[in-house]
Design a protein around this motif. Structure first.
Motif, short mmCIF file in Angstrom:
data_model
loop_
_atom_site.label_atom_id
_atom_site.label_comp_id
_atom_site.label_asym_id
_atom_site.label_seq_id
_atom_site.Cartn_x
_atom_site.Cartn_y
_atom_site.Cartn_z
N GLU B 88 0.83 -1.20 0.00
CA GLU B 88 0.00 0.00 0.00
C GLU B 88 0.86 1.25 0.00
O GLU B 88 0.53 2.25 -0.66
CB GLU B 88 -0.92 0.00 1.22
N GLY B 89 2.00 1.19 0.72
CA GLY B 89 2.91 2.33 0.76
C GLY B 89 3.39 2.68 -0.64
O GLY B 89 3.43 3.85 -1.03
N SER B 92 0.28 3.92 -2.90
CA SER B 92 -0.27 5.24 -2.57
C SER B 92 0.67 6.37 -2.99
O SER B 92 0.28 7.53 -3.01
CB SER B 92 -0.59 5.33 -1.08
N PHE B 93 1.92 6.03 -3.31
CA PHE B 93 2.87 7.05 -3.74
C PHE B 93 2.52 7.57 -5.14
O PHE B 93 2.79 8.70 -5.49
CB PHE B 93 4.28 6.47 -3.73
N TYR B 94 1.91 6.71 -5.96
CA TYR B 94 1.69 7.05 -7.36
C TYR B 94 0.26 7.50 -7.61
O TYR B 94 -0.69 6.85 -7.16
CB TYR B 94 2.01 5.84 -8.25
N ALA B 95 0.15 8.59 -8.39
CA ALA B 95 -1.18 9.13 -8.68
C ALA B 95 -1.97 8.18 -9.58
O ALA B 95 -3.20 8.26 -9.65
CB ALA B 95 -1.05 10.50 -9.34
#
Lengths: 893, 206
Positions: B88-89, B92-95
């Protein structure tokens, strides 16, 4: 190894290869501010405060991520470096709430310290408000993301130390945050509340709920399981106010579980602590002076000298307390009726391994697990019940070891197992024989080892010939191919270790189970070397020690048999008393003997059999029938409430003495705070009772008790206070002052000479399911609580995490009786019935229930079967037949 | 309280082998959504169990499922032998990754310079008010997702709204209100009528 020579601020230092520039700076005693560096974690380079200048390197590299190299010339501080650091800090401070005065971390805050060092007096950037929630779902610690500086220490601690990965950095840029998977409250995540992140957080983003800065800290041994972790207990005045891991501790190296970190000190200052002796009157208890209580005990106990008396020692008190206790029972009361709760956890280990190897204890230290190629775990929910040893298993698996798990429950280790077999409870001998069958069939046994080190192999070979994987599958429910795969993994490994606990021992076939595991290790030669062995994990912090000290009905300290005339003569001479030659009664025989009128008086030191023994209804009946009951404890436990006299004892943090952990490692402790009120050390109380009874005992100090014990106990003879104080790590046997101790048993020969193979036929559990009681109940512990909850349930954090009883029910079984998660169910066995909420899920298979035995409101041991192992007399806590019904009545709370 | 019964369905890092169980009863994979289960079978065969597969697997899951459900990320974590929080980390970094099921229709409002000058800022505000969602959100009934794009490249038609794959030219708050009403109401009974024939949608395809 050639050292690297560096110059730090003009000062020459030498460091080992592999060290970083930061390490070198510290060796040179040059202060470098850091926020994301922490002992035991890999360098990360997130905070950018440790930047330095290195001659010949461009820019300002971070010291923590730059490997030290020979000839480096490093400058840690100049105007330019400080300027960059100040701006870095200003950026961190831009959205950091400046509520330092009221922040829980004030004074211990890394950010505060760095700002102070850099001379920052005000925030120069436009203040920003971070829109973040406070997560206070966990009763042990709070998360305030507004104060987070995204150094990543918590994420790395969870990953690198706890080997869990419950949290990670999510999103990016200004929205970055530390979150558990799914972003919900931390309490609903897989977080084990170990608190490693809290301890490492440099700011107030992660803080323990109950924290006061301590005045001083003293290292002691954790009061819970047998792992032997050391805790630094911090105190203010006479109160323990904090606990953290001791990074110098040999076993735990700073790590602690939720019980050790958050639940190890609150109970010490509980208002419920016993502070004066209590004497029972017609309407309850009244406080009494020590003189009065001792006089009453002496006059009563005089009537019951000999076998009408029995004593229960404790696995929670020191070696010295236990030594004095069994001496008191034997010499002053003239009976061998002394036993303790080890009977209920590992008596089958002590008996079984002693028969097979000659020594009934863990063969290897727990760090050895890191060297094993294959670890076979069975009947041990290690990550919950021995969490720090569980971490070692997780770490070993991360490094590439293969885990073979035999466990009916879907425990956390099942997630990382190469082979996970869910045997039917009570069928362990069958699958172990199945493994041996495959190993012999495939020619994977260690013929040299069998020939030179063991005897009796042929009988085992003949017996296991019947146990084909297919037959074993029918008995155990474990697929034949898993048996084959497990056998091959274990036998082919260069170093394979067996780890087991009460899932093996608490059966009517407990000794059989243990001996089967011993057979398996001998068959493959997986014993006597690092990374191998048969390793029972002992349950209590001093259960090994209390056994070693002779708190058992058949042996004196060091397992010297009472029936052996020479041993008896030695103790009679030393103690100046005539000693009985007949072994006494075991715990599980004592209560029936009380009901039969054979035992009339009982002295219990620090045990709570009303909750811990099988079929507690009968235990209560027995205790009520006693003519005289003395209980010595720190709380008025369910058992103490039935006593005629209750004596207040000191708790673990209030006394000195030795604890022997599961690895046979002896660890010395010092008192952290004084005992409350008139509470005293157990051995002191016992000396006074004994003296009042006309057998005078007195020791100048705890060390003096130890001195007497060592003279009489060959395996402890070399374990002196002086050596332990000097920091020596000593595992018994340690027969002399210059002996280095024995971390690994059975290296050249077994303690008994040759290892004894013993053919074991599979026998079903004492109570099998039938039409009226169609479900199997198994019992055990959970991460957040310890035993009867006397200590852990007085911790707000632990109690908050696990406030009450429950029964794990498989979804299919729940559906049958139309019960949802949280609904009340009634569980009934032939001995009793309890009502408690159902925890519906897949942790147990259909047809199996699990109940933790910590909770008096729904005591699992109302249900359990007191049928016991014929040799070790351990009750079958792990299997009994019950029925499960939907309950109309609400759960008692 | 913490749920010992079912709180541990996480994957674990560092071990790329999946446990073999005696029987699958109660194994979390057996309760997987069928669409995720179908994708998983193919994905596990396609991607090696190493951390470098994280992003390709996430992309594959989103392509197959339209977004990244928690169970899909859990399954990826399990296959790669890392903790679900780690997956998830990364995601969630990428749009490009979305974590909620997209609506049946996607309304994308251009906020590029030309459109903005022609009133797309106000347009966006009004659409948000009509739908009661912020950009990136989906209406409660799951019918419409609202997004914004920095420049759609059809400046001559400003202000531009893209409805699914159709470009709507020169929109006003009033015309969009109608579009949204039609989309929310769904096709009228007895007649199938696509959103394409909405009155405001007369704009030519790009």
């Amino acid at each position: 190894m050639s050292m690297l020579n560096l110059t730090i601020n003009g000062r020459a230092v030498a460091v080992e290869p592999g060290k970083t520039v930061l390490d070198a700076c510290r060796s040179a005693e040059a202060y470098v501010p850091t926020l994301c560096d922490s002992p035991g974690l890999d360098p990360y380079g997130a905070c950018r405060l440790c930047i330095v200048k290195v001659e010949g390197l461009r820019g300002m590299p971070s010291a923590c991520t730059t490997p030290a190299a020979d000839g480096m010339k490093v400058t840690t501080e100049d105007a330019e470096i400080q300027d960059v650091r100040r701006w870095t800090m200003q950026l961190l401070l831009a959205d950091h709430p400046l509520d330092c005065l009221t922040c829980a971390q004030c004074g211990a805050c890394g950010l505060q310290a760095a700002a102070e060092y850099l001379g920052i007096r005000e925030r120069v950037l436009r203040p920003m408000q971070r829109d973040a929630k406070v997560d206070d779902s966990n009763p042990c610690y709070a998360i305030d993301m507004r104060k987070c500086i995204l150094c990543g220490l918590c994420v790395r601690a969870c990953d690198e130390v706890q080997h869990l990965g419950a949290i990670d950095l999510v999103k990016r840029g200004y929205a970055s945050a530390v979150e558990p998977f799914g972003g919900g409250p931390i309490r609903d995540s897989i977080c084990e509340s170990c608190g490693e992140c809290v301890e490492r957080c440099p700011t107030g983003a992660l803080t323990t709920r109950r924290y006061l800065a301590p005045e001083k800290e003293i290292s002691t041994v954790c009061p819970y399981c047998g792992t032997g972790c050391r805790i630094l207990l911090g105190s203010r005045g006479n109160t323990v106010v904090s606990a953290r891991g001791d990074h110098d501790a040999p076993v735990s190296r700073g790590r602690l579980c939720v019980k050790g970190r958050f639940g190890s000190f609150e109970f010490l200052s509980s208002p419920d602590r016993l502070k004066t002796p209590l004497i029972r009157t017609a309407d309850g208890f009244r406080e009494a002076s020590w003189e009065e209580a001792l006089a009453l005990i002496a006059s009563e106990l005089k009537k019951y000298r000999g076998d009408a008396f029995a004593g229960l020692a404790s696995a929670k008190v020191t070696n010295e307390d236990n030594y004095v206790f069994q001496k008191f029972v034997r010499a002053a009361m003239g009976t061998n009726n002394v036993d303790h709760c080890a009977r209920l956890c590992h008596s089958s280990t002590v008996a079984g391994l002693a028969l097979s190897f000659g020594s009934g204890a863990m063969t290897n230290p727990s760090d050895d697990l890191l060297e094993a190629e294959v670890i076979l775990v069975t009947g041990s929910n290690t990550t919950e019940n021995h969490p720090i040893i569980g971490l070692k298993i997780r770490e070993a698996v991360e490094r590439g070891a293969k885990l073979v798990l035999f466990d009916p429950r879907k425990i956390q280790l099942s997630e990382i197992a190469t082979v996970w077999a869910r045997q039917k409870p009570g069928t362990d001998v069958a699958w172990i024989n199945g493994l041996m069958h495959v190993i012999i069939r495939d020619g994977l046994m260690n013929k040299d080892f069998i020939k030179s080190r063991t005897e009796g192999f042929d009988a085992v070979k003949k017996l296991v010939a019947w146990y084909t994987p297919e037959r074993v599958e029918k008995i155990t429910g474990v697929a034949a191919e898993l048996i084959v795969e497990a056998a091959r993994l274990y036998a082919k490994a260069e170093r394979a270790s067996i780890v087991y606990s009460m899932g093996i021992t608490q059966h009517t076939t407990g000794v059989d189970n243990v001996r089967s595991l011993a057979n398996l290790a001998m068959l493959t030669g997986q014993i006597g070397r690092p990374g191998t062995g048969v390793n029972p994990l002992r349950g209590q912090n001093n259960v090994q020690g209390s056994c070693d000290m002779g708190s058992l009905p058949d042996v004196y300290s060091g397992y010297q048999k009472v029936a052996d005339a020479a041993a008896r003569a030695k103790f009679e001479k030393a103690w100046g008393a005539k000693l009985p030659d007949k072994p006494g009664l075991m715990v599980t025989q004592m209560f029936p003997a009380v009901l039969e009128g054979k035992i009339k008086a009982l002295y219990i030191m620090g045990e709570n059999p009303v909750l811990s023994d099988a079929d507690v209804t009968h235990v209560v009946q027995a205790l009520e029938k006693l003519e005289f009951l003395v209980v010595q404890d720190i709380f008025l436990t369910e058992t103490a409430k039935l006593a005629h006299v209750v004596l207040p004892a000191s708790a673990y943090a209030e006394r000195d003495g030795n604890y022997t952990n599961t690895e046979r490692r002896v660890q010395l402790t010092k008192p952290v705070v004084p005992a409350p009120g008139q509470a005293r050390r157990d051995w002191e109380i016992l000396c006074d009772v004994s003296t009042a009874l006309g057998y005078p005992m007195s020791y100048a100090s705890t060390a003096a008790v130890d001195e007497e014990m060592r003279i009489l106990t060959p395996s402890y003879a070399g374990v002196s206070y002086a050596r332990l104080e000097a920091g020596e790590q000593l595992h018994w046997p340690c027969p002399s002052e210059n002996h280095p101790g024995t971390p690994i048993l059975h290296r050249e020969t077994f303690t008994r000479g040759l290892g004894q193979f013993h053919p074991v036929e599979y026998l079903p559990a004492a109570e099998e399911t039938d039409a009226s009681f169609p479900v199997v109940l198994t019992t055990g512990r959970m991460l957040e609580h310890y035993h009867t909850g006397t200590m852990t349930r007085r911790s707000k954090g632990l109690d908050g995490l696990a406030p009450g009883p429950f029964v794990e029910v498989n979804g299919a079984d729940a559906k049958k009786i139309r019960v949802k998660d949280g609904d009340s169910v009634r569980v009934t066995s032939r001995r009793g019935s309890i009502v408690l909420p159902a925890k519906v899920g897949s942790r147990v298979e259909a047809g199996v229930l699990f109940i933790p035995f910590h909770f008096w409101e729904a005591a699992a041991n109302v249900l359990t079967n007191p049928a016991y192992d014929p040799t070790a007399r351990i009750p079958e806590f792990k299997v009994c037949a019950v029925k499960l019904e939907r309950a109309a009545e609400p759960v008692r709370s | 309280m913490k749920k010992p019964g079912n709180g541990s369905s996480s994957g674990k890092k560092g071990n790329t082998r999946k446990p073999k169980s005696t029987n699958g009863a109660g194994d979390s994979s057996s309760r997987l959504d069928p669409a995720i289960a179908r994708w998983l079978v193919a994905a596990v065969a396609e991607f090696p169990a190493s951390r470098s597969s994280t992003i390709p697997m996430l992309q594959s899951a989103q392509t197959a499922l339209g977004y990244l459900p928690g169970d899909a990320m859990r399954a990826i974590a399990r296959h790669l032998g890392v903790a679900p929080a780690v997956v998830e980390g990364v995601a969630s970094f990428y749009a490009q990754f979305r974590f909620n099921a997209p609506g049946k229709h996607r309304v994308t409002v251009c906020s590029g310079t030309a459109c903005y000058v022609r009133g797309s800022g106000k347009l966006m505000e009004d659409i948000q008010a009509d739908l009661h969602i912020a950009p990136g959100g989906t209406t409660a009934d799951g019918s419409i997702s609202l997004e914004s794009v920095s420049c759609f490249g059809a400046c001559a038609l400003a202000p531009v709204v893209v409805l699914d794959d159709k470009v709507l030219r020169q929109q006003t708050s009033a015309s969009m209100k109608k579009v949204i009403q039609e989309l929310s109401a769904g096709p009228p009974k007895g007649r199938t009528r696509s959103a394409r024939s909405a009155p405001a949608a007369r704009g030519a395809r790009k």
